[in-house]
Enzyme design. Structure first.
Site, PDB file in Angstrom:
ATOM      1  N   CYS A  86      27.046  68.909  16.056  1.00 20.30           N
ATOM      2  CA  CYS A  86      25.809  69.553  15.646  1.00 20.30           C
ATOM      3  C   CYS A  86      24.656  68.777  16.281  1.00 20.30           C
ATOM      4  O   CYS A  86      24.507  67.574  16.023  1.00 20.30           O
ATOM      5  CB  CYS A  86      25.718  69.505  14.116  1.00 20.30           C
ATOM      6  SG  CYS A  86      24.166  70.113  13.452  1.00 20.30           S
ATOM      7  N   CYS A 197      22.235  74.099  20.730  1.00 20.10           N
ATOM      8  CA  CYS A 197      22.745  74.219  19.353  1.00 20.10           C
ATOM      9  C   CYS A 197      24.161  74.747  19.488  1.00 20.10           C
ATOM     10  O   CYS A 197      24.411  75.687  20.270  1.00 20.10           O
ATOM     11  CB  CYS A 197      21.884  75.200  18.553  1.00 20.10           C
ATOM     12  SG  CYS A 197      22.617  75.723  16.974  1.00 20.10           S
TER      13      CYS A 197
HETATM   14  N1  DGL Z   1      24.903  74.021  15.091  1.00 22.64           N
HETATM   15  C1  DGL Z   1      23.866  73.135  14.769  1.00 22.64           C
HETATM   16  C2  DGL Z   1      23.220  72.491  15.965  1.00 22.64           C
HETATM   17  O1  DGL Z   1      23.910  72.262  16.933  1.00 22.64           O
HETATM   18  C3  DGL Z   1      22.950  73.413  13.617  1.00 22.64           C
HETATM   19  C4  DGL Z   1      22.518  74.798  13.376  1.00 22.64           C
HETATM   20  C5  DGL Z   1      21.768  74.891  12.048  1.00 22.64           C
HETATM   21  O2  DGL Z   1      22.393  74.662  11.030  1.00 22.64           O
HETATM   22  O3  DGL Z   1      20.585  75.164  12.089  1.00 22.64           O
HETATM   23  O4  DGL Z   1      22.074  72.158  15.959  1.00 22.64           O
END
Ligand code: DGL
Length: 278
Positions: A86, A197
């Site tokens: 993440c 993301c």
């Molecule tokens: N998938 C996550 C990232 O890479 C977070 C997305 C979220 O929860 O806003 O930032």
């Protein structure tokens, strides 16, 4: 000075070390898929913190608090390495997590600004990521260090990860948000668009449809998987021959059936998926 990197202890003859992976939700499945490809014999435990998603539209304290809870859970489950799949949690929490669990080996995910700049020095780059990631000091440092001669256009995609997280129920909203965030980029003569993301690779085809074929789309899942494999001491690297002994466990703080559906879709049905609520 960066903290020392802990590495999983060798376990001659024993099962390979457990690798924990987590994200606010389904996004990190793109990293899980790459890890499974890189380490087909590995024991992988994925946690989707879906009941508390999204992270990227929240304040830094919220993200740190959630990431800490999930990391503590993975440590209790016996993980020796944790991949923070993440970008938002990496930006807001990985430094604290390393201090809290120095016994673990840590791998984080950052927007692929460096590969984008290497591919087109002095080029024009856009970074699609959550508002939290793009507002972080870590992101500012990444751009300053790796893309000094480039024009880097930040695109905070509020709401996009949350809409992707909702699966088919969020599909219309995803289309609207991609129109809002991607269509203005189409006329900017960009060399690369960084998918900063881990949720966004799931809608890569729809991003591509809006940007055309002339733009390079970059995500870092494969690079992260290679980095994780490098950090495993060679004695613990599971052999591809042991692929039939690989274990992939999925846990979620949200709805197991939703994660199972996304996993079947996102992982291409490569292995049977059982999802446990935690
Ligand atoms: N998938 C996550 C990232 O890479 C977070 C997305 C979220 O929860 O806003 O930032």
């Amino acid at each position: 000075m960066p903290p020392p990197i802990a590495t999983p202890a060798p376990s001659p003859g024993g099962p390979p070390p457990l690798i924990g992976i987590f994200d606010s939700g389904v996004g990190g499945l793109s990293v899980l898929r790459a890890l499974h490809g890189q380490l087909p014999g590995a024991r992988l435990l994925y946690v989707a913190d879906s009941a508390y998603a999204p992270y990227g539209d929240r304040d830094p304290e919220y993200v740190l608090e959630r990431a800490t809870r999930v990391a503590d859970h993975l440590a209790r489950q016996g993980a020796r390495m944790v991949v923070v799949a993440c970008n938002t949690a990496t930006a807001r929490a990985i430094d604290m997590l390393r201090l809290r669990h120095p016994e673990l080996s840590w791998v984080g995910v950052e927007p692929g600004v460096k590969p984008a700049a290497l591919a087109s020095p002095g080029g024009r780059i856009a970074v699609m990521a959550t508002p939290s990631t793009l507002a972080s000091a870590r992101y500012a440092d990444l751009v300053a260090r790796h893309a000094p001669g480039c024009t880097v256009h930040a695109v905070p995609c509020a709401g996009l990860a949350a809409a992707i997280e909702r699966g088919p129920a969020g599909a219309d909203e995803v289309e609207q948000l991609l129109d809002r965030y991607c269509l203005p980029l189409a006329d900017m003569s960009l060399d690369s668009v960084v998918l900063g993301c881990t949720h966004y690779p799931f809608v890569e085809d729809r991003i591509r449809a809006r940007l055309g074929d002339g733009v390079r789309l970059l995500d870092t899942a494969d690079a992260i998987a290679r980095r994780a494999a490098q950090l495993l001491p060679s004695a613990t690297v599971p052999s591809p021959m042991a692929a039939n002994r690989a274990t992939v466990q999925l846990q979620t703080t949200g709805h197991p059936e939703r994660l199972a559906g996304m996993a079947q879709h996102g992982l291409g049905g490569h292995w049977p998926v059982e999802v446990v609520h935690v």
